[in-house]
Design a protein around this motif. Sequence first.
Motif, PDB file in Angstrom:
ATOM      1  N   LYS A  22       0.878  -1.184  -0.177  1.00 53.07           N
ATOM      2  CA  LYS A  22       0.151  -0.019  -0.009  1.00 53.07           C
ATOM      3  C   LYS A  22       1.002   1.259   0.100  1.00 53.07           C
ATOM      4  O   LYS A  22       0.573   2.167  -0.647  1.00 53.07           O
ATOM      5  N   ALA A  23       1.882   1.237   0.736  1.00 53.62           N
ATOM      6  CA  ALA A  23       2.812   2.605   0.833  1.00 53.62           C
ATOM      7  C   ALA A  23       3.447   2.522  -0.720  1.00 53.62           C
ATOM      8  O   ALA A  23       3.539   3.649  -1.040  1.00 53.62           O
ATOM      9  N   LEU A  24       3.906   1.502  -1.312  1.00 52.69           N
ATOM     10  CA  LEU A  24       4.485   1.615  -2.666  1.00 52.69           C
ATOM     11  C   LEU A  24       3.530   2.114  -3.557  1.00 52.69           C
ATOM     12  O   LEU A  24       3.879   3.137  -4.447  1.00 52.69           O
ATOM     13  N   TRP A  25       2.334   1.696  -3.418  1.00 52.75           N
ATOM     14  CA  TRP A  25       1.216   2.469  -4.362  1.00 52.75           C
ATOM     15  C   TRP A  25       1.164   3.945  -4.337  1.00 52.75           C
ATOM     16  O   TRP A  25       1.111   4.600  -5.032  1.00 52.75           O
ATOM     17  N   TRP A  26       1.099   4.422  -2.869  1.00 60.82           N
ATOM     18  CA  TRP A  26       0.855   5.688  -2.611  1.00 60.82           C
ATOM     19  C   TRP A  26       2.350   6.275  -3.213  1.00 60.82           C
ATOM     20  O   TRP A  26       2.299   7.394  -3.567  1.00 60.82           O
ATOM     21  N   ILE A  27       3.396   5.889  -3.222  1.00 62.07           N
ATOM     22  CA  ILE A  27       4.852   6.444  -3.467  1.00 62.07           C
ATOM     23  C   ILE A  27       4.698   6.447  -5.227  1.00 62.07           C
ATOM     24  O   ILE A  27       4.831   7.543  -5.723  1.00 62.07           O
ATOM     25  N   ALA A  28       4.172   5.561  -5.745  1.00 57.34           N
ATOM     26  CA  ALA A  28       3.835   5.539  -7.319  1.00 57.34           C
ATOM     27  C   ALA A  28       3.017   6.661  -7.727  1.00 57.34           C
ATOM     28  O   ALA A  28       3.037   7.267  -8.645  1.00 57.34           O
TER      29      ALA A  28
ATOM     30  N   ILE B 232       2.431   9.294  -6.171  1.00 51.88           N
ATOM     31  CA  ILE B 232       2.894  10.742  -6.041  1.00 51.88           C
ATOM     32  C   ILE B 232       4.190  10.975  -6.906  1.00 51.88           C
ATOM     33  O   ILE B 232       4.013  12.187  -7.633  1.00 51.88           O
ATOM     34  N   VAL B 233       4.714   9.882  -7.239  1.00 51.14           N
ATOM     35  CA  VAL B 233       5.788  10.239  -8.286  1.00 51.14           C
ATOM     36  C   VAL B 233       5.206  10.448  -9.779  1.00 51.14           C
ATOM     37  O   VAL B 233       5.419  11.273 -10.549  1.00 51.14           O
TER      38      VAL B 233
END
Length: 56
Positions: A22-28, A30-31
């Motif tokens: 879930k954290a990686l999805w949010w980072i993706a 934002i990028v």
Amino acid sequence: MVPLILVLLLALILFGAGFALKALWWIAVIVLVIWLVGFLARSTGAGGKRGRWYRW
């Protein structure tokens, strides 16, 4: 006792993996937003050509 520990360990691993994904999805996301803003707001250079706002 051992099966209980294994089940709890599996639940902990799956919870940690779910949180990380879930954290990686949010980072993706934002990028992606930063890239889109940079793509749409890039400045014009000499001769009317649009320049890149990134180096690569």
